[in-house]
Design an enzyme around this catalytic site. Sequence first.
Site, PDB file in Angstrom:
ATOM      1  N   ASP A 121       0.093  -7.450  -4.953  1.00 20.16           N
ATOM      2  CA  ASP A 121      -1.242  -7.421  -4.606  1.00 20.16           C
ATOM      3  C   ASP A 121      -1.264  -8.638  -3.465  1.00 20.16           C
ATOM      4  OD1 ASP A 121      -3.814  -8.346  -4.049  1.00 20.16           O
ATOM      5  OD2 ASP A 121      -4.383  -8.686  -6.438  1.00 20.16           O
ATOM      6  N   ILE A 134      -6.227  10.239  10.040  1.00 17.11           N
ATOM      7  CA  ILE A 134      -4.813  10.637   9.852  1.00 17.11           C
ATOM      8  C   ILE A 134      -4.820  11.787   8.881  1.00 17.11           C
ATOM      9  CG2 ILE A 134      -2.421  10.311   8.805  1.00 17.11           C
ATOM     10  CD1 ILE A 134      -3.306   8.741  11.468  1.00 17.11           C
ATOM     11  N   GLY A 136       0.752  -1.166   0.058  1.00 17.67           N
ATOM     12  CA  GLY A 136       0.019   0.111   0.042  1.00 17.67           C
ATOM     13  C   GLY A 136       0.804   1.046   0.046  1.00 17.67           C
ATOM     14  N   GLY A 156      -0.453   4.677  -1.067  1.00 19.75           N
ATOM     15  CA  GLY A 156      -1.840   5.161  -0.259  1.00 19.75           C
ATOM     16  C   GLY A 156      -1.390   6.547   0.639  1.00 19.75           C
ATOM     17  N   GLN A 157      -2.258   6.836   1.563  1.00 20.37           N
ATOM     18  CA  GLN A 157      -2.056   8.244   2.214  1.00 20.37           C
ATOM     19  C   GLN A 157      -0.882   8.002   3.076  1.00 20.37           C
ATOM     20  OE1 GLN A 157      -5.038   8.890   5.404  1.00 20.37           O
ATOM     21  NE2 GLN A 157      -4.772  10.947   5.448  1.00 20.37           N
ATOM     22  N   ARG A 165      -2.270  -1.232  -8.049  1.00 19.21           N
ATOM     23  CA  ARG A 165      -3.094  -0.654  -9.477  1.00 19.21           C
ATOM     24  C   ARG A 165      -2.485   0.680  -9.720  1.00 19.21           C
ATOM     25  NH1 ARG A 165      -7.489  -3.234  -7.437  1.00 19.21           N
ATOM     26  NH2 ARG A 165      -7.767  -4.954  -8.074  1.00 19.21           N
ATOM     27  N   TYR A 181     -15.810  -2.955   8.289  1.00 26.22           N
ATOM     28  CA  TYR A 181     -14.374  -2.789   8.409  1.00 26.22           C
ATOM     29  C   TYR A 181     -13.879  -3.141   9.859  1.00 26.22           C
ATOM     30  CZ  TYR A 181     -10.424   0.994   8.652  1.00 26.22           C
ATOM     31  OH  TYR A 181      -9.195   1.641   8.946  1.00 26.22           O
TER      32      TYR A 181
HETATM   33  C1  AKB Z   1     -11.423   5.513   8.214  1.00 28.32           C
HETATM   34  O1  AKB Z   1     -11.960   6.585   8.327  1.00 28.32           O
HETATM   35  O2  AKB Z   1     -11.847   4.654   7.596  1.00 28.32           O
HETATM   36  C2  AKB Z   1      -9.862   5.287   8.422  1.00 28.32           C
HETATM   37  C3  AKB Z   1      -9.881   5.098  10.079  1.00 28.32           C
HETATM   38  C4  AKB Z   1      -9.879   5.787  11.104  1.00 28.32           C
HETATM   39  O3  AKB Z   1      -9.493   3.809   9.970  1.00 28.32           O
HETATM   40  N1  AKB Z   1      -9.168   6.818   8.453  1.00 28.32           N
END
Ligand code: AKB
Length: 317
Positions: free
Chosen positions: A53, A172, A8, A11-12, A36, A142
Amino acid sequence: MKRILVTGAVGQIGSELTLALRGIYGNGNVVAGINRTQPEGALKETGPFETVDCTDIRQVAAVVAKHKVDTIIHLAAILSAVAEAKPNLAWEVNINGLYNVLEVAREHGCAVFTPSSIGAFGPTTPLDDTPQDTIQRPNTMYGVTKVSGELLCDYYHKRFGVDTRGVRYPGIISNVTLPGGGTTDYAVEIFYEAIKHAKYTCYIKAGTFLDMMYMPDAIKAAIDLMEADAGRLKHRNAFNVTAMSFDPEIIAGEIKKRIPRFTWDYQVDPVRQAIAETWPNNMDDSAAREEWGWKPAYRLPEMTKDMIEKLSVKLKK
Ligand code: AKB
């Protein structure tokens, strides 16, 4: 840590952490794992990069073997809002991807850092001063993947001796790469819109408090935890870490002190609002402070000043 693979990496967090790691451990010793999106600029020019991946275990194993990797910083993940829209994908990447990384780490003797999140908590968690060890019954995909990931990392350490470590990152805030599909993204978007248009419409309700952290502290947390003396670590995975807690009114007000014509209003997104309401208002991060010396450098005023200065330059170009 000597030879590191960052999954990753575009990513950010990855785009900044990879460069910070190259600065410490040597450009050639830190492989940017991409999928990607192709790397650009310094990320591409300063060191090796490979397609990794995480859902393809053979690909992960091949890159680890080729570069003699001893540490995997596993950042590839689907964030909370996208995970609610695409739960299958979230399971595939956040669970099966992590499992693949842990299996490769076990076989190749690698240490693993992977972030958990404030998303690992849920509606029955105490939301104020959220303890390190507490109820974790999240009601989002999540959250389910983040709690499972914490447990899986603990298991790989206990059962196979893999040196797994991790933190529960809050939202973040950063100015290099935009976050992709999280609930806390508003705290980044608000700066871009304040500087570009002096106006922001927020999708999270006033009064919704969440933990947040500025990127330099997020990077420091990952590096300091990986360098910490293992003998001092009682928790290893999923340390609560935070630097500030605010609601949209407070951050907007802080921005207005520096951009007086800034105004804001609200158009609440029910999906992200519902997620945010199950996350802590502010976490207790004393375990991280005691076990490996965690101490953030940026609070809300310093972060806001730095964000506005850096983004004003970036957005003028
Ligand atoms: C999200 O908002 O999904 C992430 C996190 C706090 O894990 N930035």
